[in-house]
Write a protein that holds these residues in place. Structure first.
Motif, PDB file in Angstrom:
ATOM      1  N   CYS A   1       0.862  -1.178   0.000  1.00 21.71           N
ATOM      2  CA  CYS A   1       0.000   0.000   0.000  1.00 21.71           C
ATOM      3  C   CYS A   1       0.903   1.234   0.000  1.00 21.71           C
ATOM      4  CB  CYS A   1      -0.916  -0.007   1.220  1.00 21.71           C
ATOM      5  SG  CYS A   1      -2.270   1.181   1.137  1.00 21.71           S
ATOM      6  N   MET A   2       1.051   1.855  -1.175  1.00 27.57           N
ATOM      7  CA  MET A   2       2.012   2.941  -1.336  1.00 27.57           C
ATOM      8  C   MET A   2       1.395   4.329  -1.154  1.00 27.57           C
ATOM      9  SD  MET A   2       4.610   1.021  -1.949  1.00 27.57           S
ATOM     10  CE  MET A   2       5.865   2.194  -2.485  1.00 27.57           C
ATOM     11  N   GLU A   3       0.104   4.476  -1.468  1.00 27.12           N
ATOM     12  CA  GLU A   3      -0.543   5.780  -1.398  1.00 27.12           C
ATOM     13  C   GLU A   3      -0.961   6.098   0.031  1.00 27.12           C
ATOM     14  OE1 GLU A   3      -3.541   6.401  -4.446  1.00 27.12           O
ATOM     15  OE2 GLU A   3      -2.715   4.702  -5.551  1.00 27.12           O
ATOM     16  N   GLU A   4      -0.670   7.316   0.453  1.00 28.53           N
ATOM     17  CA  GLU A   4      -0.922   7.715   1.839  1.00 28.53           C
ATOM     18  C   GLU A   4      -2.388   7.593   2.227  1.00 28.53           C
ATOM     19  OE1 GLU A   4      -0.309  11.579   4.821  1.00 28.53           O
ATOM     20  OE2 GLU A   4       0.451  11.619   2.761  1.00 28.53           O
ATOM     21  N   GLU A   5      -3.297   8.055   1.355  1.00 28.32           N
ATOM     22  CA  GLU A   5      -4.721   8.015   1.685  1.00 28.32           C
ATOM     23  C   GLU A   5      -5.236   6.580   1.777  1.00 28.32           C
ATOM     24  OE1 GLU A   5      -6.802  10.358   2.704  1.00 28.32           O
ATOM     25  OE2 GLU A   5      -5.031  11.627   2.729  1.00 28.32           O
ATOM     26  N   LEU A   6      -4.765   5.724   0.885  1.00 27.03           N
ATOM     27  CA  LEU A   6      -5.191   4.326   0.938  1.00 27.03           C
ATOM     28  C   LEU A   6      -4.627   3.626   2.175  1.00 27.03           C
ATOM     29  CD1 LEU A   6      -5.044   3.111  -2.772  1.00 27.03           C
ATOM     30  CD2 LEU A   6      -6.906   4.237  -1.518  1.00 27.03           C
ATOM     31  N   THR A   7      -3.414   3.988   2.556  1.00 29.60           N
ATOM     32  CA  THR A   7      -2.832   3.437   3.781  1.00 29.60           C
ATOM     33  C   THR A   7      -3.678   3.803   4.991  1.00 29.60           C
ATOM     34  OG1 THR A   7      -0.587   3.530   2.874  1.00 29.60           O
ATOM     35  CG2 THR A   7      -0.792   3.424   5.265  1.00 29.60           C
ATOM     36  N   LYS A   8      -4.164   5.051   5.013  1.00 34.74           N
ATOM     37  CA  LYS A   8      -5.021   5.492   6.122  1.00 34.74           C
ATOM     38  C   LYS A   8      -6.307   4.676   6.163  1.00 34.74           C
ATOM     39  CE  LYS A   8      -3.410  10.303   6.276  1.00 34.74           C
ATOM     40  NZ  LYS A   8      -3.789  11.727   6.049  1.00 34.74           N
ATOM     41  N   TRP A   9      -6.889   4.441   4.973  1.00 33.77           N
ATOM     42  CA  TRP A   9      -8.123   3.663   4.938  1.00 33.77           C
ATOM     43  C   TRP A   9      -7.884   2.209   5.337  1.00 33.77           C
ATOM     44  CZ3 TRP A   9     -12.887   5.004   5.283  1.00 33.77           C
ATOM     45  CH2 TRP A   9     -13.318   6.245   4.812  1.00 33.77           C
ATOM     46  N   ALA A  10      -6.786   1.650   4.875  1.00 34.73           N
ATOM     47  CA  ALA A  10      -6.459   0.268   5.255  1.00 34.73           C
ATOM     48  C   ALA A  10      -6.289   0.158   6.765  1.00 34.73           C
ATOM     49  CB  ALA A  10      -5.190  -0.189   4.537  1.00 34.73           C
ATOM     50  N   ASP A  11      -5.636   1.150   7.356  1.00 33.74           N
ATOM     51  CA  ASP A  11      -5.450   1.159   8.808  1.00 33.74           C
ATOM     52  C   ASP A  11      -6.794   1.256   9.535  1.00 33.74           C
ATOM     53  OD1 ASP A  11      -2.732   0.981   8.518  1.00 33.74           O
ATOM     54  OD2 ASP A  11      -2.347   3.125   8.824  1.00 33.74           O
ATOM     55  N   ARG A  12      -7.722   2.067   8.990  1.00 36.62           N
ATOM     56  CA  ARG A  12      -9.040   2.196   9.620  1.00 36.62           C
ATOM     57  C   ARG A  12      -9.788   0.877   9.614  1.00 36.62           C
ATOM     58  NH1 ARG A  12     -10.705   7.604   6.275  1.00 36.62           N
ATOM     59  NH2 ARG A  12      -9.299   9.068   7.336  1.00 36.62           N
ATOM     60  N   VAL A  13      -9.751   0.206   8.462  1.00 37.06           N
ATOM     61  CA  VAL A  13     -10.439  -1.083   8.348  1.00 37.06           C
ATOM     62  C   VAL A  13      -9.816  -2.111   9.294  1.00 37.06           C
ATOM     63  CG1 VAL A  13     -10.866  -3.050   6.821  1.00 37.06           C
ATOM     64  CG2 VAL A  13     -11.227  -0.714   5.993  1.00 37.06           C
ATOM     65  N   GLU A  14      -8.492  -2.204   9.297  1.00 37.29           N
ATOM     66  CA  GLU A  14      -7.825  -3.190  10.144  1.00 37.29           C
ATOM     67  C   GLU A  14      -7.992  -2.867  11.625  1.00 37.29           C
ATOM     68  OE1 GLU A  14      -3.889  -3.165   8.513  1.00 37.29           O
ATOM     69  OE2 GLU A  14      -4.375  -4.724   7.031  1.00 37.29           O
TER      70      GLU A  14
END
Length: 217
Positions: A162-175
């Motif tokens: 997960c390289m994109e900052e915004e997608l990383t934030k969303w992945a962290d929220r889900v996890e």
């Protein structure tokens, strides 16, 4: 909750062999275990859960009695749509589950404005589904998560970085939500055609059609 059966079978002449089954739903495992015990030739039988915990048939039945009243055997479908002209995102999710010996389908969608890409919308749709699971009272069980987003599914199951900052934030929220609920996810990537229910919910949200319902199936 899925279970695999491990047993040692003994013939009338004393020959023994050990067998292991594929994973199956807990209710099916109990029925098969009961039927096998009736043969009188099972030397030992155990039921192994997703955490490699071994249970007896009696323990399985006791566990099942407690599980029946809570949502279980859960499959989540999710999809997100993004309108680049209006910067609106449509989120959709369909949740199938069992409770009190009945089957249910929960459908939910939402229209939001603060996202910038379709991939963010996909993550937001899954996060919406996690919120609905929390409202249902789902805790400490494995679930199946199904979607047609290669980005979301492959990033969350660790196959893609997960390289994109915004997608990383969303992945962290889900996890973070999954961890807080004690949910163990099992991710499955499907085609857009197979995901048509969640896709329709997301499209309806973009058109301003709100959906929030739970029906028995």
């Amino acid at each position: 909750m899925n279970i695999r059966i491990e047993l040692t079978y003994k013939t009338p002449k004393g020959t023994e062999a050990t067998f292991r089954s594929d994973e199956m739903y807990i209710g099916e495992a109990i029925l098969i275990g009961e039927d096998l015990e009736k043969t009188g030739r099972i030397h030992s039988i155990s039921f192994i859960d997703n955490y490699d915990t071994s249970l007896t048939l009696k323990e399985m039945k006791q566990f099942m009695k407690g599980v029946q009243t809570e949502p279980h055997n859960i499959t989540v479908y999710f999809d997100g749509g993004f309108n680049i002209e209006t910067y609106q995102s449509g989120l959709g999710c369909a949740i199938y589950y069992h409770q009190n010996r009945k089957s249910f389908r929960l459908r939910k969608n939402a229209l939001i404005y603060e996202l910038n890409t379709n991939n963010e919308a996909e993550y937001a749709a899954l996060h919406l589904a996690m919120q609905e699971l929390e409202f249902l009272g789902v805790r400490n069980i494995p679930i199946t998560i199904v979607g047609d987003s290669q980005v979301v599914i492959n990033q969350l199951n660790g196959e893609w970085p997960c390289m994109e900052e915004e997608l990383t934030k969303w992945a962290d929220r889900v996890e973070h939500k999954l961890k807080g609920l004690g949910i163990t996810p099992n991710y499955h990537l499907i085609s857009r055609k197979e995901n048509k229910e969640a896709d329709r919910l997301a499209s309806q949200a973009l058109k301003g059609v709100e959906m929030s319902s739970t029906t028995e199936t």
